[in-house]
Design a protein around this motif. Structure first.
Motif, PDB file in Angstrom:
ATOM      1  N   UNK A   1      34.586  32.489  46.372  1.00  0.00           N
ATOM      2  CA  UNK A   1      33.747  33.577  45.862  1.00  0.00           C
ATOM      3  C   UNK A   1      32.324  33.125  45.534  1.00  0.00           C
ATOM      4  N   UNK A   2      32.181  31.932  44.978  1.00  0.00           N
ATOM      5  CA  UNK A   2      30.873  31.508  44.477  1.00  0.00           C
ATOM      6  C   UNK A   2      30.085  30.620  45.447  1.00  0.00           C
ATOM      7  N   UNK A   3      30.775  29.864  46.289  1.00  0.00           N
ATOM      8  CA  UNK A   3      30.066  28.849  47.065  1.00  0.00           C
ATOM      9  C   UNK A   3      30.194  28.994  48.577  1.00  0.00           C
ATOM     10  N   UNK A   4      31.072  29.853  49.041  1.00  0.00           N
ATOM     11  CA  UNK A   4      31.251  30.007  50.485  1.00  0.00           C
ATOM     12  C   UNK A   4      30.521  31.258  50.958  1.00  0.00           C
ATOM     13  N   UNK A   5      29.518  31.062  51.803  1.00  0.00           N
ATOM     14  CA  UNK A   5      28.704  32.184  52.277  1.00  0.00           C
ATOM     15  C   UNK A   5      29.132  32.695  53.647  1.00  0.00           C
TER      16      UNK A   5
ATOM     17  N   UNK B   1      35.095  34.028  53.568  1.00  0.00           N
ATOM     18  CA  UNK B   1      35.313  33.746  52.150  1.00  0.00           C
ATOM     19  C   UNK B   1      36.496  34.530  51.574  1.00  0.00           C
ATOM     20  N   UNK B   2      36.709  35.739  52.092  1.00  0.00           N
ATOM     21  CA  UNK B   2      37.789  36.567  51.555  1.00  0.00           C
ATOM     22  C   UNK B   2      39.157  35.951  51.838  1.00  0.00           C
ATOM     23  N   UNK B   3      39.251  35.206  52.955  1.00  0.00           N
ATOM     24  CA  UNK B   3      40.534  34.584  53.289  1.00  0.00           C
ATOM     25  C   UNK B   3      40.863  33.442  52.325  1.00  0.00           C
TER      26      UNK B   3
END
Length: 239
Positions: free
Chosen positions: A125-129, A133-135
């Motif tokens: 949520x915070x670091x993957x752009x 990311x939802x996976x």
């Protein structure tokens, strides 16, 4: 006729205060059980809240959109802008509850699944752009679900025995009655899970006992229950 005050009467007849003290003890004991039950269910509350938050926020969690549709919610966002804050709070509650349970049954496996799952959620949520990311969140959610189910089974087994604990992933009995071979004296002892008792002194005849050939500790030789490593099927070299 001499009249006594209430305090003087209780002083002369202390048995009158026993029911009150007994009631206070029972009240404190009940409160303690309620607190233990509440803290023991924290992980279940957190994980359930985690999935409910996702179900009631289908725009944020498309995987659960079918459940929202089945409930007639469509694209309705129950928590609005608070969705992800509530979601993250539930993650922390779940992991915290699993840690509290670990302190009780001492089995690290559910916690070892929960901590990486929680990290995966916060990282996603915070670091993957990236678009994936939802996976990471889904993987973390189902990891916490698995840890919670595992922990529930451990707690259920642990609660059925007041003198049991978890050793190497197995439930073991810690209470063992040692019988002195010299005088026949018996005594109940609680076995440690982090050490082996190689010597034991009989409190009656003062005979110093040591394991018989082939046994790892005095409990395996003279106790009614073998030591935790042997119960768990661990090699006796542990001792």
């Amino acid at each position: 006729m001499l009249k006594l005050t209430k305090t003087e009467t209780q002083y002369l007849n202390p048995l009158r205060t026993i029911p009150k003290l007994h009631n206070q003890h029972c009240h404190h004991k009940t409160q303690k059980k309620q607190i233990m039950k509440l803290t023991g269910n924290m992980d279940q509350f957190g994980t359930t809240g985690l999935f409910l938050t996702a179900i009631f926020s289908p725009c944020c969690f498309p995987l659960f959109a079918f459940a929202a549709s089945a409930l007639g919610l469509g694209s309705f966002e129950l928590f609005g802008g608070w969705t992800m804050w509530i979601f993250q709070a539930m993650v922390l509650i779940s992991v915290g509850g699993l840690y509290i349970s670990y302190r009780k049954h001492r089995c690290m496996y559910p916690l070892m699944v929960a901590i990486p799952s929680g990290i995966l959620i916060f990282y996603g949520y915070h670091f993957n752009d990236s678009e994936y990311w939802i996976y990471l969140l889904y993987a973390g959610m189902f990891g916490l679900l698995m840890a919670t189910i595992w922990n529930y089974k451990l707690n259920k087994r642990h609660q059925t025995c007041d003198t049991c604990s978890t050793y190497n992933g197995s439930t073991v009995e810690l209470k063992s009655t040692i019988t002195c071979p010299n005088c026949g004296h018996k005594k109940d002892e609680m076995m440690p899970t982090d050490a082996c008792v190689y010597f034991y002194e009989c409190e009656q005849c003062k005979t110093r006992l040591k394991p018989l050939p082939g046994d790892c500790c005095v409990y395996c030789s003279y106790g009614t229950v073998k030591c935790p490593p042997m119960q768990a099927g661990v090699s006796k070299k542990i001792c």
